[in-house]
Design a protein around this motif. Structure first.
Motif, PDB file in Angstrom:
ATOM      1  N   ASP A  52       0.902  -1.310   0.263  1.00  0.00           N
ATOM      2  CA  ASP A  52      -0.061   0.032  -0.295  1.00  0.00           C
ATOM      3  C   ASP A  52       0.849   1.417   0.103  1.00  0.00           C
ATOM      4  O   ASP A  52       0.333   2.221  -0.828  1.00  0.00           O
ATOM      5  N   HIS A  53       1.913   1.406   0.392  1.00  0.00           N
ATOM      6  CA  HIS A  53       2.901   1.937   0.842  1.00  0.00           C
ATOM      7  C   HIS A  53       3.339   2.375  -0.619  1.00  0.00           C
ATOM      8  O   HIS A  53       3.322   3.995  -1.047  1.00  0.00           O
ATOM      9  N   THR A  54       3.792   1.708  -1.859  1.00  0.00           N
ATOM     10  CA  THR A  54       4.445   1.701  -2.724  1.00  0.00           C
ATOM     11  C   THR A  54       3.371   2.729  -3.254  1.00  0.00           C
ATOM     12  O   THR A  54       3.729   2.508  -4.562  1.00  0.00           O
ATOM     13  N   ILE A  55       2.458   1.380  -3.468  1.00  0.00           N
ATOM     14  CA  ILE A  55       1.549   2.164  -4.320  1.00  0.00           C
ATOM     15  C   ILE A  55       0.711   4.046  -4.332  1.00  0.00           C
ATOM     16  O   ILE A  55       0.976   4.462  -4.949  1.00  0.00           O
ATOM     17  N   LEU A  56       0.612   3.943  -3.156  1.00  0.00           N
ATOM     18  CA  LEU A  56       0.176   5.396  -2.950  1.00  0.00           C
ATOM     19  C   LEU A  56       2.127   6.882  -3.212  1.00  0.00           C
ATOM     20  O   LEU A  56       1.059   7.443  -3.761  1.00  0.00           O
ATOM     21  N   THR A  57       2.990   6.367  -3.041  1.00  0.00           N
ATOM     22  CA  THR A  57       3.821   6.822  -3.368  1.00  0.00           C
ATOM     23  C   THR A  57       3.734   7.190  -4.397  1.00  0.00           C
ATOM     24  O   THR A  57       4.429   7.958  -5.164  1.00  0.00           O
ATOM     25  N   SER A  58       3.416   5.320  -5.005  1.00  0.00           N
ATOM     26  CA  SER A  58       3.935   6.306  -6.488  1.00  0.00           C
ATOM     27  C   SER A  58       2.742   7.119  -7.443  1.00  0.00           C
ATOM     28  O   SER A  58       2.932   7.928  -7.850  1.00  0.00           O
ATOM     29  N   GLU A  59       1.807   7.119  -7.061  1.00  0.00           N
ATOM     30  CA  GLU A  59       0.250   7.532  -6.850  1.00  0.00           C
ATOM     31  C   GLU A  59       0.667   9.280  -6.999  1.00  0.00           C
ATOM     32  O   GLU A  59       0.022  10.536  -7.605  1.00  0.00           O
ATOM     33  N   LEU A  60       1.212   9.723  -5.770  1.00  0.00           N
ATOM     34  CA  LEU A  60       1.754  10.757  -5.476  1.00  0.00           C
ATOM     35  C   LEU A  60       2.681  11.171  -6.179  1.00  0.00           C
ATOM     36  O   LEU A  60       3.041  12.808  -6.592  1.00  0.00           O
ATOM     37  N   SER A 101       4.468  14.897 -10.243  1.00  0.00           N
ATOM     38  CA  SER A 101       4.534  15.097 -12.120  1.00  0.00           C
ATOM     39  C   SER A 101       3.539  15.618 -12.562  1.00  0.00           C
ATOM     40  O   SER A 101       3.925  17.064 -13.214  1.00  0.00           O
ATOM     41  N   GLN A 102       2.574  15.153 -13.257  1.00  0.00           N
ATOM     42  CA  GLN A 102       1.305  16.006 -13.721  1.00  0.00           C
ATOM     43  C   GLN A 102       1.407  17.158 -13.556  1.00  0.00           C
ATOM     44  O   GLN A 102       1.313  18.689 -13.838  1.00  0.00           O
ATOM     45  N   HIS A 103       1.280  18.051 -12.028  1.00  0.00           N
ATOM     46  CA  HIS A 103       0.863  19.224 -11.648  1.00  0.00           C
ATOM     47  C   HIS A 103       2.321  20.232 -11.886  1.00  0.00           C
ATOM     48  O   HIS A 103       2.011  21.494 -12.241  1.00  0.00           O
ATOM     49  N   LEU A 104       3.080  19.387 -11.580  1.00  0.00           N
ATOM     50  CA  LEU A 104       5.082  20.218 -12.489  1.00  0.00           C
ATOM     51  C   LEU A 104       4.704  20.169 -13.555  1.00  0.00           C
ATOM     52  O   LEU A 104       5.075  21.469 -14.364  1.00  0.00           O
ATOM     53  N   ASP A 105       4.458  19.436 -14.374  1.00  0.00           N
ATOM     54  CA  ASP A 105       4.714  19.416 -16.016  1.00  0.00           C
ATOM     55  C   ASP A 105       3.320  20.722 -16.271  1.00  0.00           C
ATOM     56  O   ASP A 105       3.144  20.761 -17.085  1.00  0.00           O
ATOM     57  N   ALA A 106       1.912  20.694 -15.509  1.00  0.00           N
ATOM     58  CA  ALA A 106       1.301  21.769 -15.975  1.00  0.00           C
ATOM     59  C   ALA A 106       1.742  23.273 -15.865  1.00  0.00           C
ATOM     60  O   ALA A 106       1.504  23.820 -16.306  1.00  0.00           O
ATOM     61  N   LEU A 107       2.536  23.726 -15.331  1.00  0.00           N
ATOM     62  CA  LEU A 107       3.709  25.008 -15.338  1.00  0.00           C
ATOM     63  C   LEU A 107       3.529  25.223 -16.852  1.00  0.00           C
ATOM     64  O   LEU A 107       4.166  24.030 -17.150  1.00  0.00           O
ATOM     65  N   SER A 108       3.883  26.621 -16.990  1.00  0.00           N
ATOM     66  CA  SER A 108       4.849  27.011 -17.943  1.00  0.00           C
ATOM     67  C   SER A 108       6.453  26.113 -17.944  1.00  0.00           C
ATOM     68  O   SER A 108       6.927  25.870 -17.232  1.00  0.00           O
ATOM     69  N   PRO A 109       6.361  25.920 -19.350  1.00  0.00           N
ATOM     70  CA  PRO A 109       7.880  25.057 -18.913  1.00  0.00           C
ATOM     71  C   PRO A 109       8.942  26.529 -18.151  1.00  0.00           C
ATOM     72  O   PRO A 109      10.083  26.141 -17.433  1.00  0.00           O
ATOM     73  N   GLN A 110       8.962  27.849 -18.694  1.00  0.00           N
ATOM     74  CA  GLN A 110      10.036  28.356 -17.793  1.00  0.00           C
ATOM     75  C   GLN A 110       9.876  28.460 -16.491  1.00  0.00           C
ATOM     76  O   GLN A 110      10.559  28.433 -16.020  1.00  0.00           O
ATOM     77  N   ARG A 111       8.368  28.142 -16.094  1.00  0.00           N
ATOM     78  CA  ARG A 111       8.199  28.002 -14.440  1.00  0.00           C
ATOM     79  C   ARG A 111       8.924  26.679 -13.994  1.00  0.00           C
ATOM     80  O   ARG A 111       8.985  26.635 -12.531  1.00  0.00           O
ATOM     81  N   LYS A 122      -2.256  24.938  -4.230  1.00  0.00           N
ATOM     82  CA  LYS A 122      -3.902  24.354  -4.559  1.00  0.00           C
ATOM     83  C   LYS A 122      -3.959  22.569  -5.195  1.00  0.00           C
ATOM     84  O   LYS A 122      -4.968  22.418  -4.184  1.00  0.00           O
ATOM     85  N   LYS A 123      -3.074  22.840  -6.271  1.00  0.00           N
ATOM     86  CA  LYS A 123      -3.514  21.272  -6.636  1.00  0.00           C
ATOM     87  C   LYS A 123      -3.139  20.545  -5.585  1.00  0.00           C
ATOM     88  O   LYS A 123      -4.085  19.388  -5.331  1.00  0.00           O
ATOM     89  N   LEU A 124      -1.858  20.980  -4.710  1.00  0.00           N
ATOM     90  CA  LEU A 124      -1.801  19.816  -3.833  1.00  0.00           C
ATOM     91  C   LEU A 124      -2.029  19.444  -2.485  1.00  0.00           C
ATOM     92  O   LEU A 124      -2.382  18.525  -1.532  1.00  0.00           O
ATOM     93  N   LYS A 125      -3.345  20.307  -1.642  1.00  0.00           N
ATOM     94  CA  LYS A 125      -3.598  20.617  -0.831  1.00  0.00           C
ATOM     95  C   LYS A 125      -4.702  19.611  -0.572  1.00  0.00           C
ATOM     96  O   LYS A 125      -4.652  19.318   0.650  1.00  0.00           O
ATOM     97  N   PRO A 126      -5.612  18.997  -1.223  1.00  0.00           N
ATOM     98  CA  PRO A 126      -6.440  18.263  -1.504  1.00  0.00           C
ATOM     99  C   PRO A 126      -5.535  16.696  -0.304  1.00  0.00           C
ATOM    100  O   PRO A 126      -6.196  16.037   0.481  1.00  0.00           O
TER     101      PRO A 126
END
Length: 196
Positions: A115-123, A128-138, A179-183
């Motif tokens: 469970d820990h490994t799965i949760l860590t992978s999901e996080l 990574s998804q939220h980081l990729d949503a930033l503009s390339p410069q940011r 904001k994205k990771l607050k939940p």
């Protein structure tokens, strides 16, 4: 001599400090250390942290003594510097940005549950998804700051940006990611991240 130095203005003492006068700096230290310490202790509630932060401000004063310009009293300058030091302290303490790249760390997979490994992978994927949503410069600025531990001036130099632009990119990125990771920020997830 000691009585004379106690009667000198902050401006005069600072001028003497710029000329390398340790006695003048000691007088400024004597005048302001306790005031700054009490102010800082009110925010940190930790005497060792308060003392360390005040010592940092006073050391910075000594290092910058030739570049500090005041009109009369050093009080506003030192309290502004102390306020900025406290803000930086709380930013580092409250908002640690931790990379979730588990692959770079020693593999403790055998001691972790599935469970820990799965949760860590999901996080890690969400991060990574939220980081990729930033503009390339940011994204580049954020990665240089948080993953490569570069300072804002180093990032500005490397990317040919002003330090203010780097600060703006970091501020916007942190607001977006919070904001994205607050939940996900319940205590169990925080504990999991700290143990990762």
């Amino acid at each position: 001599m000691i009585q004379e130095i106690k009667n000198l203005s902050d401006k005069h003492l600072l001028k003497q400090c710029a000329e390398g006068d340790d006695i003048a700096f000691n007088e400024l230290f004597r005048r302001y250390f306790n005031k700054l310490y009490q102010y800082t202790l009110g925010f940190t509630k930790d005497s060792l942290v308060a003392e360390e932060l005040v010592m940092d401000v006073m050391l910075n004063l000594w290092l910058r003594k030739g570049n500090v310009i005041i009109t009369d009293s050093l009080n506003p300058y030192l309290f502004r510097a102390m306020k900025n030091t406290l803000i930086n302290y709380w930013r580092k303490k409250i908002i640690p940005t931790t990379s979730l790249k588990i692959s770079e760390e020693v593999d403790f997979a055998d001691s972790r549950s599935a469970d820990h490994t799965i949760l860590t992978s999901e996080l890690d994927n969400l991060y990574s998804q939220h980081l990729d949503a930033l503009s390339p410069q940011r994204k580049k600025v954020f990665e240089l700051s948080r993953h490569e531990n570069l300072t804002y001036p180093e990032i500005a130099s490397q990317l040919n940006l002003s330090v203010k632009t780097v600060e703006h990119h970091m501020s916007a990125s942190l607001i977006f990611l919070r904001k994205k990771l607050k939940p996900l920020s319940d205590s169990a997830v925080i504990l999991l991240l700290l143990l990762s």
